[in-house]
Design a protein around this motif. Structure first.
Motif, short mmCIF file in Angstrom:
data_model
loop_
_atom_site.label_atom_id
_atom_site.label_comp_id
_atom_site.label_asym_id
_atom_site.label_seq_id
_atom_site.Cartn_x
_atom_site.Cartn_y
_atom_site.Cartn_z
N SER A 141 0.77 -1.66 0.00
CA SER A 141 0.27 -0.14 0.00
C SER A 141 1.08 1.29 -0.04
O SER A 141 0.04 2.08 -0.50
CB SER A 141 -0.61 -0.14 1.69
OG SER A 141 -0.57 0.36 2.40
N THR A 142 1.95 1.26 0.03
CA THR A 142 2.91 2.31 0.25
C THR A 142 4.01 2.81 -1.07
O THR A 142 4.85 3.12 -1.17
CB THR A 142 4.24 2.34 1.56
OG1 THR A 142 4.54 1.03 1.46
CG2 THR A 142 3.05 2.72 2.79
N GLY A 143 3.38 1.90 -2.53
CA GLY A 143 4.42 1.65 -3.15
C GLY A 143 5.31 0.86 -3.67
O GLY A 143 6.17 0.93 -4.73
N LEU A 144 5.59 -0.31 -2.44
CA LEU A 144 7.17 -1.48 -2.58
C LEU A 144 5.79 -2.49 -2.94
O LEU A 144 4.83 -2.37 -3.36
CB LEU A 144 8.07 -1.10 -1.01
CG LEU A 144 8.11 0.05 -1.34
CD1 LEU A 144 8.34 0.18 0.33
CD2 LEU A 144 9.35 0.79 -1.93
N ALA A 145 7.14 -3.54 -3.28
CA ALA A 145 6.81 -4.33 -3.90
C ALA A 145 7.65 -6.00 -3.54
O ALA A 145 8.75 -5.25 -2.29
CB ALA A 145 5.88 -4.96 -5.27
N HIS A 173 13.83 -9.56 9.40
CA HIS A 173 14.68 -8.08 8.67
C HIS A 173 14.29 -7.96 6.78
O HIS A 173 13.58 -9.50 6.24
CB HIS A 173 16.11 -8.97 8.18
CG HIS A 173 16.80 -8.94 10.24
ND1 HIS A 173 17.10 -7.88 10.89
CD2 HIS A 173 16.66 -9.28 10.79
CE1 HIS A 173 17.46 -7.66 11.88
NE2 HIS A 173 17.58 -8.97 12.34
N CYS A 174 13.40 -7.23 7.00
CA CYS A 174 12.96 -6.86 5.59
C CYS A 174 13.32 -6.45 3.99
O CYS A 174 13.70 -5.48 4.14
CB CYS A 174 11.58 -6.61 5.67
SG CYS A 174 10.57 -6.97 6.98
N VAL A 175 13.40 -6.32 3.10
CA VAL A 175 13.97 -5.87 1.76
C VAL A 175 12.46 -5.97 0.80
O VAL A 175 12.08 -7.03 0.55
CB VAL A 175 15.24 -6.77 1.09
CG1 VAL A 175 14.76 -6.03 -0.29
CG2 VAL A 175 16.63 -7.39 1.64
N ALA A 176 12.72 -4.35 0.60
CA ALA A 176 11.09 -4.33 -0.03
C ALA A 176 11.91 -4.08 -1.35
O ALA A 176 12.78 -3.35 -1.66
CB ALA A 176 10.50 -3.83 0.37
N LEU A 177 11.18 -4.04 -3.06
CA LEU A 177 11.40 -3.35 -3.69
C LEU A 177 10.72 -2.52 -4.30
O LEU A 177 9.67 -2.39 -4.76
CB LEU A 177 11.95 -5.01 -4.75
CG LEU A 177 12.33 -4.48 -6.84
CD1 LEU A 177 13.50 -4.30 -6.46
CD2 LEU A 177 11.66 -5.62 -7.09
N ARG A 178 10.98 -1.26 -4.90
CA ARG A 178 10.36 -0.85 -5.49
C ARG A 178 10.34 -1.00 -7.14
O ARG A 178 10.94 -0.93 -8.10
CB ARG A 178 11.23 0.77 -5.84
CG ARG A 178 9.90 2.04 -6.65
CD ARG A 178 10.29 3.30 -6.47
NE ARG A 178 9.39 3.96 -7.36
CZ ARG A 178 9.87 4.99 -8.09
NH1 ARG A 178 11.32 5.65 -8.12
NH2 ARG A 178 8.93 5.45 -8.58
N PRO A 179 8.88 -1.59 -7.23
CA PRO A 179 8.80 -2.00 -8.62
C PRO A 179 9.16 -1.18 -10.29
O PRO A 179 8.62 0.25 -10.13
CB PRO A 179 7.35 -2.59 -8.63
CG PRO A 179 6.85 -1.93 -7.68
CD PRO A 179 7.67 -1.04 -6.63
N VAL A 180 9.36 -1.17 -10.98
CA VAL A 180 9.46 -1.07 -11.85
C VAL A 180 7.78 -1.15 -13.34
O VAL A 180 7.61 -2.85 -13.02
CB VAL A 180 10.30 -1.27 -13.28
CG1 VAL A 180 10.75 -1.09 -14.31
CG2 VAL A 180 12.10 -1.62 -12.21
N THR A 181 7.02 -0.49 -13.73
CA THR A 181 6.06 -0.57 -13.91
C THR A 181 6.42 0.49 -15.25
O THR A 181 7.31 1.34 -15.95
CB THR A 181 4.59 0.44 -13.02
OG1 THR A 181 5.25 1.36 -13.37
CG2 THR A 181 4.74 -0.55 -12.10
N GLY A 182 5.41 0.19 -16.55
CA GLY A 182 5.44 0.81 -17.68
C GLY A 182 6.34 0.43 -18.49
O GLY A 182 7.73 -0.24 -18.51
N GLU A 183 5.69 1.13 -20.03
CA GLU A 183 6.83 0.14 -21.07
C GLU A 183 8.09 1.23 -20.71
O GLU A 183 9.58 -0.01 -21.48
CB GLU A 183 6.48 0.67 -22.04
CG GLU A 183 4.92 -0.05 -22.48
CD GLU A 183 4.31 -0.27 -24.08
OE1 GLU A 183 5.10 1.02 -24.62
OE2 GLU A 183 3.07 -0.51 -24.04
N ALA A 184 8.43 2.31 -21.08
CA ALA A 184 9.83 2.90 -20.55
C ALA A 184 10.40 2.73 -19.09
O ALA A 184 11.63 2.81 -18.95
CB ALA A 184 9.36 4.36 -20.61
N GLY A 185 9.90 2.01 -18.24
CA GLY A 185 10.62 1.11 -17.33
C GLY A 185 10.39 2.32 -16.69
O GLY A 185 11.24 1.97 -15.21
N GLU A 186 9.86 3.41 -16.51
CA GLU A 186 9.54 4.57 -15.39
C GLU A 186 8.28 3.89 -13.45
O GLU A 186 7.92 3.41 -14.19
CB GLU A 186 8.95 5.56 -15.54
CG GLU A 186 7.52 5.34 -16.39
CD GLU A 186 7.89 4.98 -17.41
OE1 GLU A 186 8.56 4.87 -18.29
OE2 GLU A 186 6.44 4.87 -18.14
#
Length: 188
Positions: A141-145, A173-186
């Motif tokens: 819910s905070t933009g991570l995945a 101990h947690c690791v979360a990823l900021r996802p890559v979305t969209g065709e241009a990778g933004e």
């Protein structure tokens, strides 16, 4: 500053080139600057501020950047109170850790007995202990995945190679990823 210096020294000893910065939530850049972030105080603030911390870190991370943080494990701390006694610089330090079920918090109370016999109590510390489903929801819910959760060994070192034992590890101990979305990778 001392933690940053220790991290720089450790990185140098391992020939790792890394830029380290310390910043509060208000000081984080607006968008996509960091490849990684480490949140040291996660869980020590009110719930809305914990979510704000994750949201701000997600925004400041580049797509595919990672956030590393730890959370008190409610499955461990809710089982029984823990009392620890140590002697530090001639002073007795007694810490009592309990679990506040309605608030979902680990509560730490520390009392010191100084060498002259004087007794002092430190302010109570409370840490929100998130269950695994709560962590997954909060992260998504905070933009991570892609939340990965690891336990730790007896000395508190995270051990990703070991299966997670929720009853024996005091902290997740947690690791979360900021996802890559969209065709241009933004990112999001």
């Amino acid at each position: 500053p001392a933690l940053l210096e220790a991290a720089r020294q450790t990185a140098g000893e391992h020939d790792v080139a890394v830029e380290l910065r310390s910043a509060g939530l208000a000081d984080l850049p607006e968008r996509g600057v960091f490849e990684g972030a480490l949140a040291l105080d996660f869980g020590s603030q009110p719930e809305a501020e914990n979510a704000a911390l994750l949201r701000a870190a997600a925004t400041a991370l580049r797509p595919s950047g990672r956030l590393v943080f730890s959370s008190a494990n409610p499955y461990y701390w809710s089982r029984q109170p823990v009392t620890e006694h140590r002697t530090v610089h001639g002073m007795d330090v007694i810490r009592r850790t309990t679990f506040d079920f309605p608030a979902g918090c680990v509560v730490s109370r520390v009392r010191c007995i100084l060498a002259n016999g004087e007794r002092r109590a430190l302010p109570e510390a409370r840490f929100r202990a998130y269950t695994l489903p709560e962590l997954r929801h909060l992260v998504s819910s905070t933009g991570l995945a892609d939340l990965a959760v690891y336990g730790e060994d007896e000395s508190g070192v995270p051990r990703p190679e070991r299966p997670l034992d929720t009853l024996r590890t005091p902290f997740f101990h947690c690791v979360a990823l900021r996802p890559v979305t969209g065709e241009a990778g933004e990112g999001i």
